[in-house]
Write a protein that holds these residues in place. Structure first.
Motif, PDB file in Angstrom:
ATOM      1  N   ALA A 189      45.136   2.239  56.062  1.00  0.00           N
ATOM      2  CA  ALA A 189      44.976   2.008  54.008  1.00  0.00           C
ATOM      3  C   ALA A 189      44.381   1.227  54.371  1.00  0.00           C
ATOM      4  O   ALA A 189      43.799   1.823  53.257  1.00  0.00           O
ATOM      5  CB  ALA A 189      46.554   2.158  53.853  1.00  0.00           C
ATOM      6  N   LEU A 190      44.035   0.340  54.321  1.00  0.00           N
ATOM      7  CA  LEU A 190      42.686  -0.333  53.915  1.00  0.00           C
ATOM      8  C   LEU A 190      41.467   0.057  54.108  1.00  0.00           C
ATOM      9  O   LEU A 190      40.276  -0.021  53.068  1.00  0.00           O
ATOM     10  CB  LEU A 190      43.244  -1.869  53.893  1.00  0.00           C
ATOM     11  CG  LEU A 190      44.474  -3.006  53.848  1.00  0.00           C
ATOM     12  CD1 LEU A 190      44.328  -4.052  54.113  1.00  0.00           C
ATOM     13  CD2 LEU A 190      44.589  -3.205  52.259  1.00  0.00           C
ATOM     14  N   GLU A 191      41.346   0.499  55.448  1.00  0.00           N
ATOM     15  CA  GLU A 191      40.355   0.971  55.862  1.00  0.00           C
ATOM     16  C   GLU A 191      39.988   2.450  55.209  1.00  0.00           C
ATOM     17  O   GLU A 191      38.737   1.774  54.500  1.00  0.00           O
ATOM     18  CB  GLU A 191      39.940   1.153  57.632  1.00  0.00           C
ATOM     19  CG  GLU A 191      40.451   0.008  58.576  1.00  0.00           C
ATOM     20  CD  GLU A 191      38.736  -0.675  58.574  1.00  0.00           C
ATOM     21  OE1 GLU A 191      37.602  -0.066  58.234  1.00  0.00           O
ATOM     22  OE2 GLU A 191      38.845  -1.512  58.425  1.00  0.00           O
ATOM     23  N   ALA A 192      40.532   3.162  55.145  1.00  0.00           N
ATOM     24  CA  ALA A 192      40.651   3.844  54.187  1.00  0.00           C
ATOM     25  C   ALA A 192      39.787   3.579  52.346  1.00  0.00           C
ATOM     26  O   ALA A 192      39.383   4.213  51.929  1.00  0.00           O
ATOM     27  CB  ALA A 192      41.449   4.821  53.843  1.00  0.00           C
ATOM     28  N   PHE A 193      41.081   2.732  51.555  1.00  0.00           N
ATOM     29  CA  PHE A 193      40.723   1.724  50.967  1.00  0.00           C
ATOM     30  C   PHE A 193      38.929   1.650  51.040  1.00  0.00           C
ATOM     31  O   PHE A 193      38.291   1.480  50.123  1.00  0.00           O
ATOM     32  CB  PHE A 193      41.331   1.593  50.192  1.00  0.00           C
ATOM     33  CG  PHE A 193      40.893   0.394  48.903  1.00  0.00           C
ATOM     34  CD1 PHE A 193      41.363   1.187  47.282  1.00  0.00           C
ATOM     35  CD2 PHE A 193      41.023  -1.091  49.193  1.00  0.00           C
ATOM     36  CE1 PHE A 193      41.080   0.748  46.709  1.00  0.00           C
ATOM     37  CE2 PHE A 193      40.782  -1.822  48.063  1.00  0.00           C
ATOM     38  CZ  PHE A 193      41.129  -0.987  46.315  1.00  0.00           C
ATOM     39  N   ALA A 194      38.523   0.719  51.236  1.00  0.00           N
ATOM     40  CA  ALA A 194      37.163  -0.045  51.730  1.00  0.00           C
ATOM     41  C   ALA A 194      36.244   0.968  52.154  1.00  0.00           C
ATOM     42  O   ALA A 194      35.240   1.000  51.681  1.00  0.00           O
ATOM     43  CB  ALA A 194      37.453  -0.659  53.148  1.00  0.00           C
ATOM     44  N   GLU A 195      36.516   2.443  52.952  1.00  0.00           N
ATOM     45  CA  GLU A 195      35.633   2.848  52.440  1.00  0.00           C
ATOM     46  C   GLU A 195      34.678   3.817  51.236  1.00  0.00           C
ATOM     47  O   GLU A 195      33.943   4.606  50.650  1.00  0.00           O
ATOM     48  CB  GLU A 195      36.124   4.370  53.263  1.00  0.00           C
ATOM     49  CG  GLU A 195      35.740   4.118  54.766  1.00  0.00           C
ATOM     50  CD  GLU A 195      36.640   5.417  55.416  1.00  0.00           C
ATOM     51  OE1 GLU A 195      37.291   5.943  55.481  1.00  0.00           O
ATOM     52  OE2 GLU A 195      35.898   5.325  57.452  1.00  0.00           O
ATOM     53  N   ALA A 196      36.258   3.465  50.483  1.00  0.00           N
ATOM     54  CA  ALA A 196      35.781   4.212  48.654  1.00  0.00           C
ATOM     55  C   ALA A 196      35.146   3.170  48.178  1.00  0.00           C
ATOM     56  O   ALA A 196      35.463   3.471  46.758  1.00  0.00           O
ATOM     57  CB  ALA A 196      37.494   4.778  48.295  1.00  0.00           C
ATOM     58  N   VAL A 197      35.686   1.876  48.503  1.00  0.00           N
ATOM     59  CA  VAL A 197      34.898   1.081  47.580  1.00  0.00           C
ATOM     60  C   VAL A 197      33.708  -0.162  48.592  1.00  0.00           C
ATOM     61  O   VAL A 197      34.238  -0.758  48.835  1.00  0.00           O
ATOM     62  CB  VAL A 197      35.318   0.068  46.858  1.00  0.00           C
ATOM     63  CG1 VAL A 197      36.869   1.307  46.238  1.00  0.00           C
ATOM     64  CG2 VAL A 197      37.065  -0.492  48.129  1.00  0.00           C
ATOM     65  N   PRO A 198      32.557   0.351  48.679  1.00  0.00           N
ATOM     66  CA  PRO A 198      32.124  -0.476  49.914  1.00  0.00           C
ATOM     67  C   PRO A 198      31.481  -1.640  49.562  1.00  0.00           C
ATOM     68  O   PRO A 198      31.297  -2.125  50.620  1.00  0.00           O
ATOM     69  CB  PRO A 198      30.950   1.051  50.858  1.00  0.00           C
ATOM     70  CG  PRO A 198      30.974   2.062  49.262  1.00  0.00           C
ATOM     71  CD  PRO A 198      32.082   1.871  49.073  1.00  0.00           C
TER      72      PRO A 198
END
Length: 331
Positions: free
Chosen positions: A73-82
């Motif tokens: 979940a955090l990796e998906a979030f990080a991709e959206a807020v690079p």
């Protein structure tokens, strides 16, 4: 001086050492009882983890799965807020701290970390395990009753993983509203069941009402296009099975798949994926079928064939839960 082990590897090693001296039968019995409690439909009003034996057995059994689900979940979030990384992190109901390990695996480096839980044995063991992770050496492990009376200090990132199922509806609502008031970004993870998805959607609606933007998994902040009762949104994370996993479940495979539902949202601008793969891709001769949640919002199936060139190669490598098209393929 040797470099520290990656968080996932360090966590596995620390958990393996936990069960030294604990009879395998006792560990298995503790896990069976705790799983029955966690799967119960009635929210609890007392800590489920009662003593160190309980905590050690359950941590060894559940922390790897929680880590992998939250990390996904955090990796998906990080991709959206690079261009963003949290300078502080609060983990509500964090128990032994799996989510804190997942944060360090997603954004390396040190930050202020606070873990809140009402089970003192879990907090004590979490602090003990954290000694193996340099980024968590200064973490604060605080006892707190999770519910309507909880007060939260301001934080950049707040995580709530596998906690909402333990609370009454009123306490769930109060917790999400408190999280929205205190944090710049909120990530909530629940079991990948219809009930878990329902809890996530309720939390998602509250975050949107509080002014948050959905970063993942949804490609939009509009209403979920899934019809309640007909389907549910969930994803899967691969987890290496420990000897305790195999003993308790009687399985022979070296891995299992953790099903989870989640929402990641922020007060600041986000760049969610144009669409997201919401089912396991179906690979057939010369084509790949992708079930997508799209920006409109809507659910659709798209077929990617060899005629699509490089995109076809990307589709063959696409996994359940991935953005589509991949961020690497986006202009």
């Amino acid at each position: 001086m040797n470099d520290p082990a990656p968080p996932a590897e360090a966590l596995r090693s620390s958990l393996a050492a936990l069960l030294d001296g604990l009879p395998p039968k006792q560990a298995a019995q503790a896990v069976d009882r705790l799983i029955a409690n966690y799967r119960g439909a009635t929210p609890t009003d007392a800590p489920i983890l009662r003593d160190r034996a309980d905590v050690a057995a359950y941590a060894a059994y559940r922390m790897p799965a929680t880590f992998e689900a939250v990390h996904s979940a955090l990796e998906a979030f990080a991709e959206a807020v690079p261009d963003w990384a949290p300078g502080s992190h609060t983990d509500v109901g964090g128990g032994t701290g799996a989510a804190t390990w997942a944060v360090t695996a997603t954004w390396p480096g040190n930050r202020s970390v606070t873990v809140l839980d009402w089970a003192e044995p879990a907090l004590a063991l979490g602090k003990e395990l954290a000694a193996a992770n340099p980024a968590l050496e200064q973490a604060s492990w605080q006892r707190a009753r999770i519910g309507a009376a909880l007060t939260l200090d301001d934080t950049d990132l707040l995580t709530v993983s596998y906690v909402l199922n333990e609370l009454t509806a009123a306490d769930r609502a109060a917790l999400v509203e408190a999280a929205a008031a205190a944090a710049q970004a909120v990530v909530i993870v629940e079991a990948g069941t219809p009930a878990g998805y329902t809890r996530v959607i309720e939390a998602r609606d509250r975050l949107i009402a509080a002014g948050f933007h959905i970063a993942a998994p949804c490609p939009h902040s509009a209403g979920c296009p899934i019809v309640p009762g007909e389907d549910w949104c969930h994803f899967s994370a691969r987890v290496s099975r420990s000897s305790l996993h195999r003993q308790v479940k009687g399985g022979s495979l070296p891995y299992e798949d953790e099903k989870f539902s989640y929402v990641a949202a922020a007060r600041f601008p986000v760049a969610p994926a144009p669409s997201r793969v919401v089912r396991k891709p179906q690979i057939r001769k010369g084509q790949v079928l992708l079930d997508l949640c799209e920006t409109e919002p809507s659910l659709s199936r798209t077929t990617v064939t060899k005629r699509h060139g490089d995109l076809y190669k990307e589709a063959r490598d696409a996994d359940w839960g991935d953005p589509w098209p991949p961020y690497t393929a986006q202009p």
